[in-house]
Design a protein around this motif. Structure first.
Motif: not given
Length: 493
Positions: A256-258, A244, A177
């Motif tokens: 953006e992914t988790t 993230s 991030e």
């Protein structure tokens, strides 16, 4: 076939054809707030028939005439105006100028790389009728077909997002991030990317890693999860630890992914929250492009606005095409019925079936876009159907002229027509199939239309027309006159 059965079949066929024709052209309200749109209105059109959108990319150091005029009229821009030099319809900054005042060779070289790369990226989207061309030597104008969904009127993919995404400069990498690089994406780590669908129904990107890439991605996600665990060390037990992960191209975060665990697998789905496959496809086109180092350029491109434009072949081209097809179909129907009577009527009903199936194909298969090349393909397969129906009728007439009974003439006439009909359709289908595997853009969609049209033409020539003919032939008492045949002696067959 008995007359009652024939009447029942004729009624059913007419109801089905009229119903499909109604759905093809009619629009009517459903239960609020839904509204049924005609099938013809759902056909996606290319830029030559339906218009689209365009933008102009300005590389860093180049501004438009409008932006220059704003600087001239600005109280604080008078000094900046002196640093720009006019070149055709644009202005370039001293920052990219050589000692003699012209644009530097290093800028020209980087711009040419960016131009070539943009051409490849938009080509990989397989747009029909798209265009990527130079404007004023040092800006790039891109035109794409409309991306609105005919049913909802909403964009399948925002043109501005599309233009911004494919115009990104720099290499691809995974980052945290803070933007710090965790893993570089290149041919050593990634084999390819593709569109994927997540468990929530959203679209994303599937990364197919090499062995080295799989190992590096494992290390990257391990570092992310360790940092996330450290940040959440004071939380109560049972809390799911998440981190993230960002997909960058240059300085821009594309996705953006988790993640909730360390990932150690060869193929990984990175959800981007895309609501349509087109949006995910754009990201895959971008990533696949920058995997090749020759497509990585270090020149910021800006597409500040996009604009809508009408059909490139004229505002009324779609209407003109529809009118021309209508006239040709009417002329074909009149000729068929006058020349062949009952057989001609069977052909007309078969042709209507063919046309409705083509409408269903074009409107319901979202991957197909109609362009002028596709219109010519439809014209070709339509002529194919007419030609081989008339060829079969001629053979039937020739057989009848030799003195055979009507039943024997029909059987023998179709038998003589069979080989040539199959051969020509097979050859055309194979040619369209080969074109499909090597073509892109407009030619790709033309090949799809040609393949499907060839199959439907063959089915109608070999089966549907003959079926309609037998059903209709059961009704008249004078079957010979019904076929527009004549003999000295009247036969009741």
């Amino acid at each position: 076939m008995g007359k009652k059965k024939s009447v029942a079949l004729i009624v059913i066929m007419v109801i089905v054809l009229v119903g499909l024709t109604f759905l093809s052209v009619a629009s009517f309200p459903l239960s609020s707030p839904y509204h049924f749109k005609p099938l013809l209105g759902n056909i996606r059109l290319s830029t030559d028939l339906g218009g689209g959108y365009y933008t102009v990319y300005y590389p860093e150091g180049v501004i438009s005439q409008e932006e220059y005029d704003l600087l001239v009229n600005s109280e604080t821009g008078s000094d900046a105006v002196e640093t720009y030099t006019k070149h055709k319809g644009i202005y370039y900054s001293d920052e990219i100028a050589a000692d003699d005042g012209s644009i530097s060779e290093s800028f020209v070289e980087e711009f040419n790389t960016a131009f070539r790369t943009l051409q490849e990226r938009f080509e990989s989207k397989n747009y029909p009728g798209y265009s990527v061309k130079l404007q004023d030597d040092y800006t790039i104008r891109v035109e794409i077909p409309s991306s609105k969904d005919p049913e909802t009127g909403n964009f399948r993919e925002s043109p501005q997002t599309l233009f911004d995404t494919l115009g990104n400069d720099g290499a691809a990498y995974f980052a945290d991030e803070s933007g710090d690089e965790l893993m570089r994406l290149d041919p050593e780590t990634v084999k390819s990317t593709a569109i994927g669908v997540g468990t929530d129904g959203g679209y994303g990107v599937i990364f197919n890693f090499t062995s080295e890439g799989q190992s590096e991605f494992y290390e990257a996600t391990s570092a992310l999860m360790n940092d996330a665990a450290s940040d959440n060390s004071d939380t109560t037990g049972g809390t799911t630890i998440q981190a993230s992960l960002f997909l960058h191209v240059g300085d821009t975060a594309i996705v953006e992914t988790t993640i909730e665990s360390v990932l150690n697998q060869q193929s990984v789905f990175i959800g981007g929250g895309f609501s349509t496959p087109e949006a995910a496809e754009t990201v895959t086109c971008l990533i696949n492009s920058v995997l090749d180092e020759e497509n990585v350029f270090d020149l910021q491109l800006e597409a500040p606005e996009y604009y809508e434009f009408g059909p490139t072949m004229g505002d009324n081209v779609a209407l003109v095409v529809a009118i021309v097809f209508g006239i040709l179909i009417l002329a074909m129907a009149v000729y068929s019925i006058v020349r062949y009577r009952g057989m001609g009527l069977a052909h007309v009903l078969s042709f209507i079936t063919f046309a409705l199936l083509m409408v269903l194909f074009l409107s319901l298969i979202d991957a197909v876009v109609l362009n002028m090349a596709g219109v010519l393909a439809i014209l070709a397969v339509s002529a194919l159907l007419c030609g081989f129906d008339w060829y079969a009728f001629k053979n039937i007439a020739d057989e009848f002229a030799t003195g055979k009974t009507l039943t024997a003439s029909i059987k023998e006439g179709y038998k003589k027509s069979l080989a040539l009909t199959i051969d020509v359709h097979v050859v055309l289908f194979v040619a369209a199939l080969l074109l499909y595997f090597v073509a892109t853009g407009a030619a790709l969609y033309m090949s799809l239309i040609l393949m499907f049209g060839t199959v439907i033409s063959a089915a109608c020539s070999l089966g549907v027309t003959r079926f309609f003919f037998y059903v209709l032939l059961a009704q008249p008492k004078n079957k010979i006159a019904f076929c527009n045949f004549k003999r000295e002696e009247t036969e009741d067959e």
